[in-house]
Enzyme design. Sequence first.
Site, PDB file in Angstrom:
ATOM      1  CD1 TRP A 182       9.750  13.421  -6.649  1.00 58.48           C
ATOM      2  CD2 TRP A 182       8.238  13.730  -8.273  1.00 58.48           C
ATOM      3  NE1 TRP A 182      10.240  14.372  -7.522  1.00 58.48           N
ATOM      4  CE2 TRP A 182       9.332  14.577  -8.520  1.00 58.48           C
ATOM      5  CE3 TRP A 182       7.162  13.744  -9.161  1.00 58.48           C
ATOM      6  CZ2 TRP A 182       9.390  15.443  -9.609  1.00 58.48           C
ATOM      7  CZ3 TRP A 182       7.210  14.590 -10.251  1.00 58.48           C
ATOM      8  CH2 TRP A 182       8.320  15.428 -10.466  1.00 58.48           C
ATOM      9  CG  ASP A 263       5.522   9.564 -12.234  1.00 60.58           C
ATOM     10  OD1 ASP A 263       6.283   9.495 -13.223  1.00 60.58           O
ATOM     11  OD2 ASP A 263       5.710  10.357 -11.289  1.00 60.58           O
ATOM     12  CE  LYS A 299      14.959  10.826 -12.119  1.00 65.76           C
ATOM     13  NZ  LYS A 299      15.092  11.276 -10.787  1.00 65.76           N
TER      14      LYS A 299
HETATM   15  N1  PGU Z   1       8.197  11.227 -11.274  1.00 67.51           N
HETATM   16  C1  PGU Z   1       8.937  10.709 -10.282  1.00 67.51           C
HETATM   17  C2  PGU Z   1       8.358   9.619  -9.442  1.00 67.51           C
HETATM   18  C3  PGU Z   1      10.230  11.195 -10.045  1.00 67.51           C
HETATM   19  O1  PGU Z   1      10.944  10.661  -9.067  1.00 67.51           O
HETATM   20  C4  PGU Z   1      10.731  12.241 -10.843  1.00 67.51           C
HETATM   21  C5  PGU Z   1      12.081  12.825 -10.594  1.00 67.51           C
HETATM   22  C6  PGU Z   1       9.924  12.704 -11.883  1.00 67.51           C
HETATM   23  C7  PGU Z   1       8.664  12.180 -12.062  1.00 67.51           C
HETATM   24  C8  PGU Z   1      10.319  13.803 -12.811  1.00 67.51           C
HETATM   25  O2  PGU Z   1      11.530  13.756 -13.385  1.00 67.51           O
HETATM   26  P1  PGU Z   1      11.847  14.566 -14.699  1.00 67.51           P
HETATM   27  O3  PGU Z   1      13.264  14.966 -14.589  1.00 67.51           O
HETATM   28  O4  PGU Z   1      10.924  15.716 -14.790  1.00 67.51           O
HETATM   29  O5  PGU Z   1      11.629  13.602 -15.810  1.00 67.51           O
HETATM   30  N2  PGU Z   1      12.509  12.834  -9.284  1.00 67.51           N
HETATM   31  C9  PGU Z   1      13.896  13.004  -8.918  1.00 67.51           C
HETATM   32  C10 PGU Z   1      14.571  14.205  -9.577  1.00 67.51           C
HETATM   33  C11 PGU Z   1      14.523  15.507  -8.905  1.00 67.51           C
HETATM   34  C12 PGU Z   1      13.146  16.112  -8.908  1.00 67.51           C
HETATM   35  O6  PGU Z   1      12.534  16.102  -7.852  1.00 67.51           O
HETATM   36  O7  PGU Z   1      12.690  16.564  -9.972  1.00 67.51           O
HETATM   37  C13 PGU Z   1      14.001  12.961  -7.414  1.00 67.51           C
HETATM   38  O8  PGU Z   1      15.090  13.153  -6.893  1.00 67.51           O
HETATM   39  O9  PGU Z   1      12.999  12.671  -6.751  1.00 67.51           O
END
Ligand code: PGU
Length: 454
Positions: A182, A263, A299
């Site tokens: 990510w 994570d 999510k």
């Molecule tokens: N860790 C991972 C692996 C994730 O995919 C995401 C969110 C988070 C943490 C953090 O999400 P929080 O909303 O802070 O709890 N990833 C999504 C959402 C968009 C973003 O990049 O924040 C995504 O589309 O990859």
Amino acid sequence: MASTVLSAPFPSAVDLRGRSPMIGVPKNGGDHLLLKGKGFGRVRMSVAVNLSRFEGVTMAPPDPILGVSEAFKADTNELKLNLGVGAYRTEELQPYVLNVVKKAEKLMLERGENKEYLPIEGLAAFNKVTAELLLGADNPVIKQGKVATVQGLSGTGSLRLAAAFIQRYFPEAKALISSPTWGNHKNIFNDARVPWSEYRYYDPRTVGLDFEGMIADIKAAPDGSFVVLHGCAHNPTGIDPTPEQWEKIADVVQEKNHIPFFDVAYQGFASGSLDTDAFSVRLFVERGLELLVAQSYSKNLGLYAERIGAVNFVCSASDVTDRVKSQLKRLARPMYSNPPVHGARIVANVVGDPTLFDEWKQEMEQMAGRIKHVRQRLYDSLSQKDKSGKDWSFILKQIGMFSFTGLNKAQSDNMTNKWHVYMTKDGRISLAGLSLSKCEYLADAIIDSFHNVS
Ligand code: PGU
């Protein structure tokens, strides 16, 4: 500011400094211009100049994930599809507020709960249930007081708090992150000043896990590194290690005295089951390893904007746990003082109430089920339409919200520019933002981009 306004465009502060023989910028911030030169003599003018002290600030690039949503909003084509951000949509492609969330909010309203500050570590009822949800309510480490849980600003804020802790207490240590991962992981460690390096994870040849490479890189890292692992539903690849592979990863982590840093942003979203998706974390805990876990409810409870999550430190002794928690609070206090209450109460009500908890699990299964359906339909459409013989079955093997299509940057650009399909440039698409009825259109876009753009 001074009185005379000059209408002619003025150079920026940076330009002015560059041309200082002609024009001087006074120390007090730019109220006066001192013009010097042939024929001018020395002229002092009072002007209201639009000189910003921030002229030297450059434009930041759009965020690779959240910036995609901004671009999507600006597109007026009605075929447009936002598969950029990992956010769940209904079959009608509308945002979804879970019924259990609405029920919990109704309860909260009826109780007339106040808006007092929370303690620095967050809502006690939330911290209790979130650790139980992650580790299992009967986990001995909870009973033995070995878990320090601090409510965080969702997954991101929890990761950031833990990274600040690493920087303060392990200034020599580095974080190991998967390649790819990510995108925000790098930003988080960069801003926290924690050096990081990557371990191999994705193998483009097999469109699967490069397990050998992963193990070799974790082995080669300096002892005592923080190994960042996606608890389930790896983002962006959708490829998770098997239970046997998790065992081997735990072996190497243990052997190298590394500290696992999980994570967990998708608990329940990979398999549809909260317990199955917590397998990896629970395995490492069972082995007696000390570890860190960042959790998110964005999510699985659809609480994206409530910013609710937690950071958990599982330590080997309860007195250490207490000290760790005290230091996490100390780090949080000057950053944001204490976390927001609304999302914490929702989680505490849903997870803490057996009826709502059961309803949540059903809703989550439905959400995960809808994504699986879409995954299958996309695969079927691609297999039927693409006559090249390419094997698209990797789409079915991947799990969670995403599919890592293997499309390169130019091909992903074609998806957006020609087909109005918005996605991240690494070739990731969020199936949570796709409907069954749009699968054929998406398949056409992918086939065109894959075969006609190099
Ligand atoms: N860790 C991972 C692996 C994730 O995919 C995401 C969110 C988070 C943490 C953090 O999400 P929080 O909303 O802070 O709890 N990833 C999504 C959402 C968009 C973003 O990049 O924040 C995504 O589309 O990859």
